[in-house]
Design a protein around this motif. Structure first.
Motif, PDB file in Angstrom:
ATOM      1  N   CYS A   1      -1.478   7.469   7.561  1.00 19.96           N
ATOM      2  CA  CYS A   1      -2.268   7.798   6.375  1.00 19.96           C
ATOM      3  C   CYS A   1      -3.641   7.137   6.418  1.00 19.96           C
ATOM      4  O   CYS A   1      -4.671   7.789   6.118  1.00 19.96           O
ATOM      5  N   LEU A   2      -3.690   5.882   6.777  1.00 24.46           N
ATOM      6  CA  LEU A   2      -4.968   5.174   6.829  1.00 24.46           C
ATOM      7  C   LEU A   2      -5.897   5.804   7.852  1.00 24.46           C
ATOM      8  O   LEU A   2      -7.116   5.884   7.645  1.00 24.46           O
ATOM      9  N   ASP A   3      -5.331   6.244   8.959  1.00 22.67           N
ATOM     10  CA  ASP A   3      -6.152   6.875   9.986  1.00 22.67           C
ATOM     11  C   ASP A   3      -6.768   8.172   9.465  1.00 22.67           C
ATOM     12  O   ASP A   3      -7.940   8.470   9.720  1.00 22.67           O
ATOM     13  N   GLY A   4      -5.972   8.927   8.709  1.00 20.27           N
ATOM     14  CA  GLY A   4      -6.479  10.202   8.193  1.00 20.27           C
ATOM     15  C   GLY A   4      -7.357  10.049   6.971  1.00 20.27           C
ATOM     16  O   GLY A   4      -8.354  10.768   6.817  1.00 20.27           O
ATOM     17  N   TRP A   5      -7.003   9.132   6.084  1.00 18.61           N
ATOM     18  CA  TRP A   5      -7.731   8.992   4.821  1.00 18.61           C
ATOM     19  C   TRP A   5      -8.980   8.117   4.933  1.00 18.61           C
ATOM     20  O   TRP A   5      -9.996   8.396   4.320  1.00 18.61           O
TER      21      TRP A   5
ATOM     22  N   LEU B   1       0.824  -1.215   0.000  1.00 12.77           N
ATOM     23  CA  LEU B   1       0.000   0.000   0.000  1.00 12.77           C
ATOM     24  C   LEU B   1       0.855   1.261   0.000  1.00 12.77           C
ATOM     25  O   LEU B   1       0.461   2.298  -0.543  1.00 12.77           O
ATOM     26  N   SER B   2       2.031   1.153   0.612  1.00  9.09           N
ATOM     27  CA  SER B   2       2.889   2.340   0.693  1.00  9.09           C
ATOM     28  C   SER B   2       3.403   2.760  -0.681  1.00  9.09           C
ATOM     29  O   SER B   2       3.859   3.888  -0.855  1.00  9.09           O
ATOM     30  N   PHE B   3       3.340   1.856  -1.666  1.00  9.04           N
ATOM     31  CA  PHE B   3       3.777   2.194  -3.032  1.00  9.04           C
ATOM     32  C   PHE B   3       2.613   2.669  -3.906  1.00  9.04           C
ATOM     33  O   PHE B   3       2.821   3.042  -5.063  1.00  9.04           O
ATOM     34  N   LEU B   4       1.399   2.639  -3.371  1.00  8.84           N
ATOM     35  CA  LEU B   4       0.214   2.819  -4.199  1.00  8.84           C
ATOM     36  C   LEU B   4       0.119   4.214  -4.822  1.00  8.84           C
ATOM     37  O   LEU B   4      -0.374   4.374  -5.940  1.00  8.84           O
ATOM     38  N   ASN B   5       0.605   5.211  -4.110  1.00  7.46           N
ATOM     39  CA  ASN B   5       0.456   6.574  -4.615  1.00  7.46           C
ATOM     40  C   ASN B   5       1.681   7.091  -5.338  1.00  7.46           C
ATOM     41  O   ASN B   5       1.813   8.302  -5.566  1.00  7.46           O
ATOM     42  N   GLU B   6       2.598   6.165  -5.694  1.00  7.05           N
ATOM     43  CA  GLU B   6       3.731   6.556  -6.529  1.00  7.05           C
ATOM     44  C   GLU B   6       3.255   6.720  -7.977  1.00  7.05           C
ATOM     45  O   GLU B   6       2.129   6.344  -8.324  1.00  7.05           O
ATOM     46  N   VAL B   7       4.122   7.242  -8.832  1.00 10.79           N
ATOM     47  CA  VAL B   7       3.761   7.406 -10.245  1.00 10.79           C
ATOM     48  C   VAL B   7       3.487   6.028 -10.855  1.00 10.79           C
ATOM     49  O   VAL B   7       4.025   5.015 -10.395  1.00 10.79           O
ATOM     50  N   PRO B   8       2.636   5.942 -11.889  1.00  6.11           N
ATOM     51  CA  PRO B   8       2.188   4.649 -12.430  1.00  6.11           C
ATOM     52  C   PRO B   8       3.309   3.668 -12.765  1.00  6.11           C
ATOM     53  O   PRO B   8       3.175   2.471 -12.524  1.00  6.11           O
ATOM     54  N   GLN B   9       4.427   4.123 -13.337  1.00  9.26           N
ATOM     55  CA  GLN B   9       5.496   3.222 -13.759  1.00  9.26           C
ATOM     56  C   GLN B   9       6.595   3.067 -12.713  1.00  9.26           C
ATOM     57  O   GLN B   9       7.670   2.537 -13.007  1.00  9.26           O
ATOM     58  N   TYR B  10       6.320   3.517 -11.491  1.00 12.87           N
ATOM     59  CA  TYR B  10       7.346   3.509 -10.446  1.00 12.87           C
ATOM     60  C   TYR B  10       7.924   2.111 -10.222  1.00 12.87           C
ATOM     61  O   TYR B  10       9.146   1.937 -10.104  1.00 12.87           O
ATOM     62  N   ALA B  11       7.071   1.099 -10.191  1.00 14.81           N
ATOM     63  CA  ALA B  11       7.520  -0.269  -9.897  1.00 14.81           C
ATOM     64  C   ALA B  11       8.500  -0.781 -10.953  1.00 14.81           C
ATOM     65  O   ALA B  11       9.373  -1.604 -10.653  1.00 14.81           O
ATOM     66  N   PHE B  12       8.376  -0.299 -12.190  1.00 14.15           N
ATOM     67  CA  PHE B  12       9.280  -0.729 -13.256  1.00 14.15           C
ATOM     68  C   PHE B  12      10.573   0.090 -13.264  1.00 14.15           C
ATOM     69  O   PHE B  12      11.593  -0.373 -13.758  1.00 14.15           O
ATOM     70  N   GLN B  13      10.500   1.282 -12.715  1.00 10.60           N
ATOM     71  CA  GLN B  13      11.658   2.172 -12.743  1.00 10.60           C
ATOM     72  C   GLN B  13      12.658   1.880 -11.627  1.00 10.60           C
ATOM     73  O   GLN B  13      13.861   2.064 -11.809  1.00 10.60           O
ATOM     74  N   ILE B  14      12.162   1.443 -10.483  1.00 14.10           N
ATOM     75  CA  ILE B  14      13.071   1.205  -9.361  1.00 14.10           C
ATOM     76  C   ILE B  14      13.850  -0.094  -9.573  1.00 14.10           C
ATOM     77  O   ILE B  14      13.404  -1.002 -10.289  1.00 14.10           O
ATOM     78  N   LYS B  15      15.011  -0.169  -8.950  1.00 15.02           N
ATOM     79  CA  LYS B  15      15.842  -1.366  -9.034  1.00 15.02           C
ATOM     80  C   LYS B  15      15.533  -2.292  -7.862  1.00 15.02           C
ATOM     81  O   LYS B  15      14.854  -1.908  -6.905  1.00 15.02           O
TER      82      LYS B  15
END
Length: 934
Positions: free
Chosen positions: A611-615, A578-592
């Protein structure tokens, strides 16, 4: 050679030494006898025959020291037999005197004492080897014995003590063979010395030494038998167990202090007539049904009942004089396949039964013999197998135990509920089985269980005092409320207003109390609190909507909508993902690939909880899954997850209006499945090195994350008609290059095989079209993945005939050998073992495709075995040289097809078969004979 076979060989060597000692001792006794008639050469020949046959049983394996001992034993056996033949040659037939004279001649040449010395040395080598293998932590035998003990402890099997005691008894028996210790009796030490030093030998000395060796040999045999048996039982239990078995139970909230105590009163409050629950526990039978509104606290009550000591006390009185066995299952509609299905229910109950009563395994499970033969623990159980096991249990006339099952959330079952009620009724056909079940008050359950008012409880009618206690205690713990209630009685009235408005819905009360307590923080007056209560929605659904409207900022609303939509598509979402969910769409492919440190994990967890508590305003909660018994804990990186606080939240968010609202709050390009896959891919790249030990398991976190991604990718394939090649190729790259090291990374076709098992048809087709991999003969054949898919946490995998067709068209050979059999014959065996009615269309098509591509229809399959166990040491030659073995039971492929499809359909399949691929001339002839005979 497996460790138990090695231990068995050592036991055989011990028997050989025992009989060889007897042989030499009896020869010495003849020589020393004043009359020369203490025994005759026929007796010696009988014992020598035992020695010969025992030595013939000795086989070598992958144990160097044991191999040397076996070779020495065989050499010594040959020497003893040669000596006896020499004696026979020098004596006249039927004349004892000449035999004794020949024996004396051999004695003068020191032949017997030399043999005694060699036997003593061999016995010492064996003793040292056994002590080392049973005690040395580096020994394979020790590790296997220890592994079984630890597995017993993890599973809390009732066999643990007996098995551990046997190992101790073997070590204790070994002590009597240690020379020059107080543990060894003087007569035994003297006898060994007498044999070496040509002193008189007494019969009682021989007897005592023989008894000690026979005792040790017998204990080794028992340990080998029990070890193999327990290992098979553990394999069967592991096949029933699944990782998320305890997840739902542990996520259910505990009962508030001093609530639900009325369940153990003789007459439940509010019930004018009928049987109390306590009375049912103590004396009742059948099904006791607890029904209640959504949010009324059914699951919490069921957890309270399960954990309470009075439950066990009452059930023990019901079970006497038999053993009590209890088991639980909490349905979870948002969970995996096994958390919301009949398979999951029956597997959980059967696992608990057999774990606590392992003697029942061989009685109720037809799989038991198969696990020592050809079953794989990952092979999924079928409904028919599970029901057959319970039918076998019910049919036992003298069960050693009585069984009470606690089943929560029948309404969360993912299937036809009337079928579930029939299964429950089927289970209680035995007077030794009863069930406590809970559900919403749906008519399907009212019709099934509501016709017996004395075994029915309406939860919301009984919790008014509990709700009052909860509200009163929660407010009283607030200092401001405690001070004000002393001055203004309206604060007391506020409690009664909440109880009245709740209408028995405990979850609503919990949420309302939280809201009102926030009012105390802002110094609300009593009139403010009363107004706040009046304005708060009176139903759960309206209250959830009210909570979402509290998310004010537009950016938070989009993030909230994203998280809710993604969570609806997943069983549970790891907090790290979940912590990666709000990254840019291609983030998972860009990181090593970069393993996280523990500090990074904890930092991300802390940020996401905030975040979950607030959102999400408490509608999503963070929890840590506890592993099932015997299953390794994977750690916080994998097991800390975000889940809906209650099923009603999930139901609410899945309504048409809420789906429209959530989608309106996200960008048009946002796809929950793609976002979830990308988040899981980013998590995969971040797996910490500290979790390395978990990756040695058969089902490692790598495979678990891959299953999550593959499940979503398959649905994306179905929805879009496009293979998820970019995503899956990146997943394969991570699996093969992560520093932890995926155990299959060097297997060329392994990832494609896993894709086949996970039904990723478009991806597999695309891969085989662009870069065929089939010519490789290394590793598991791809066709075997397709025909024998292992189970997944999302349920049993299906045999996909379209994938099979693609594989066959690309050159897959059904007759390719793998693990001792051809792929085709292994599939024929699975057809035979699946005793449920065939999915005639799919199975027929698959068999037809295989036969038309050269599957050999003339083969034979070993479908079972009858184990023949070696008898324990009795001193009789006829009992000592029988080997452990098995008589195989075979069936022809033709007969299997006839039994499955009927004669007409089977002959039609066989007539359309093509000549076997890559077969010998004999195979072609067999095919021709079979075809024309059919």
């Amino acid at each position: 050679m497996d460790p138990f076979t090695a231990l068995s060989v050592a036991g055989n060597v011990l028997q050989f030494v025992d009989f060889a000692f007897k042989l030499v001792s009896d020869s010495r006794a003849i020589y020393k006898s004043s009359k020369g008639v203490s025994a005759d050469h026929d007796v010696l020949e009988t014992i020598a025959d035992d020695v010969y046959r025992l030595s013939d049983r000795l086989t070598e394996g992958a144990y160097d020291e044991l191999n040397r001992i076996v070779r020495h034993s065989k050499d010594l056996a040959h020497e003893i037999l040669s000596t006896l033949e020499e004696l026979k040659a020098k004596s006249s037939p039927g004349k004892i005197e000449s035999f004794v004279q020949a024996l004396k001649e051999m004695q003068r040449k020191d032949r017997l004492q030399k043999l005694a010395g060699k036997l003593d040395k061999l016995q010492g080598q064996l003793r040292t080897h056994l002590i080392a293998t049973m005690s040395d932590q580096q020994s394979q035998i020790f590790r296997e014995l220890k592994r079984i003990e630890e597995e017993n402890a993890r599973m809390e099997m009732d066999r643990a003590n007996a098995y551990t005691n046997l190992r101790s008894e073997v070590l204790s028996a070994l002590q009597f063979l240690i020379p020059d210790t107080v543990l060894q009796s003087r007569t035994v030490r003297d006898h060994l010395t007498s044999l070496r030093n040509v002193r008189p030998v007494f019969e009682e000395d021989v007897t005592q030494l023989s008894e000690q060796m026979e005792k040790l040999s017998s204990k080794i045999s028992e340990l080998v038998f029990e070890g193999r048996k327990v290992a098979s039982e553990q394999t069967l239990l592991r096949s029933l167990c699944y990782r998320s078995m305890k997840a739902r139970f542990t996520s259910v909230s505990d009962a508030f202090t001093n609530t639900f105590q009325w369940i153990f009163e003789e007459s439940s409050q509010g019930q004018d007539t009928g049987l109390s629950f306590l009375h049912w526990l103590t004396e009742g039978n059948g099904i006791f049904w607890i029904m209640g509104k959504p949010g009324s606290g059914k699951s919490t009550l069921m957890k309270f009942i399960w954990n309470h000591e009075r439950t066990e006390e009452a059930l023990l009185r019901w079970a006497i004089p038999k053993k009590l066995v209890t088991a639980k299952y909490f349905f979870w509609n948002a969970g995996t396949k096994l958390q919301k299905s009949q398979e999951g229910l029956l597997q959980s109950l059967l696992y608990e039964i057999l774990r606590k009563c392992p003697d029942l395994i061989s009685i109720v499970c037809s799989r038991m013999d198969e696990y020592a033969f050809h079953r794989d623990e990952s092979e999924p159980w079928t409904i028919s197998e599970l029901l057959r096991a319970f039918d076998q249990l019910k049919e036992q006339r003298d069960l050693p135990a009585r069984f009470c099952f606690f089943i929560d959330g029948l309404d969360e079952y993912d299937g036809e509920h009337s079928g579930l009620t029939e299964v429950l009724k089927r289970l209680i056909a035995s007077s030794d089985i009863k069930i406590s079940a809970s559900s919403r008050p749906w008519y399907v359950f009212k019709d099934a269980f509501g016709q017996t008012p004395d075994r029915t409880l309406v939860l919301e009618d009984l919790t008014a005092n509990d709700i009052k206690l909860y509200v009163n205690t929660s407010f009283s713990e607030n200092k401001r409320f405690s001070d004000l209630r002393q001055k203004d009685e309206r604060y007391e009235e506020l409690i009664y207003e909440i109880v009245e408005k709740a209408q028995g819905v405990f979850l609503w009360v919990v949420l309302i109390v939280r809201s009102l307590l926030r009012g105390f923080t802002y110094a609300d007056r009593i009139v403010d609190l009363q107004k706040r209560l009046q304005l708060l929605p009176a139903t759960l659904e309206d209250y959830f909507k009210h909570m979402l409207n509290q998310v004010e900022e537009e950016i938070y609303q989009e993030q909230t909508a994203r998280i809710f939509l993604v969570s609806l598509y997943a069983t549970e979402v790891p907090l790290i993902a979940l912590s990666f969910l709000n990254e840019v769409p291609q983030y998972a492919f860009q990181i090593k690939i970069r393993p996280f440190s523990q500090d990074e994990i904890e930092s991300r967890h802390d940020d996401m909880q905030r975040c979950l508590d607030g959102w999400c305003k408490g509608l999503l909660e963070v929890s840590k899954n506890n592993s099932a018994p015997g299953v390794r804990d994977w750690g916080s990186f994998f097991d800390v997850k975000a889940t809906f606080m209650h099923r009603t939240v999930r139901d609410f968010l899945q309504t048409k209006d809420m789906q429209t609202l959530l989608k309106e709050r996200t960008q048009p390009y946002f796809d929950p499945r793609i976002s979830l896959c990308n988040a899981l891919l980013a998590q995969l790249k971040s797996v910490p090195l500290s979790h390395r030990s978990a990756f040695n398991d058969d089902q490692s976190p790598f495979e678990d994350l891959f299953e999550d991604i593959a499940y979503q990718a398959r649905d994306l394939e179905i929805e879009s008609g496009v293979p998820q090649t970019l995503l899956l190729d990146e997943v394969e790259h991570v699996l093969r290059n992560h520093p932890i090291g995926w155990k299959w990374r060097r297997k060329q076709n392994m990832f494609l095989g896993l894709a086949i098992e996970n039904d990723l048809q478009l991806y597999v087709t695309n891969k085989l079209t662009t870069q065929p991999l089939l010519p490789s003969n290394k590793g598991r054949p791809l066709l075997d993945f397709a025909l024998d898919p292992s189970r997944t946490k999302y349920g049993p995998r299906r045999v996909n005939q379209d994938i099979i067709e693609v594989l066959l068209q690309n050159g897959a050979n059904p007759n390719q050998a793998y693990k001792g059999a051809t792929i085709w014959l292994k599939f024929a065996l699975s057809i035979y073992l699946t005793q449920a009615p065939a999915d005639s269309k799919t199975l027929h098509e698959v068999v037809s495709k295989l036969l038309s591509h050269g599957a050999d229809p003339s083969g034979w399959v070993v479908v079972g075995q009858k184990v023949v166990l070696a008898r324990r040491s009795t001193g009789k030659a006829s009992d000592l040289y029988k080997k452990d073995g098995a008589v195989p039971e075979t069936k022809s492929v033709r007969q299997i097809l006839i039994e499955k499809f009927g004669r007409t359909e089977a002959f039609s399949l066989l007539e359309n078969a093509s000549p076997p691929t890559q077969s010998s001339s004999k195979g072609i002839i067999n095919w021709l004979v079979l075809r024309f005979s059919s």
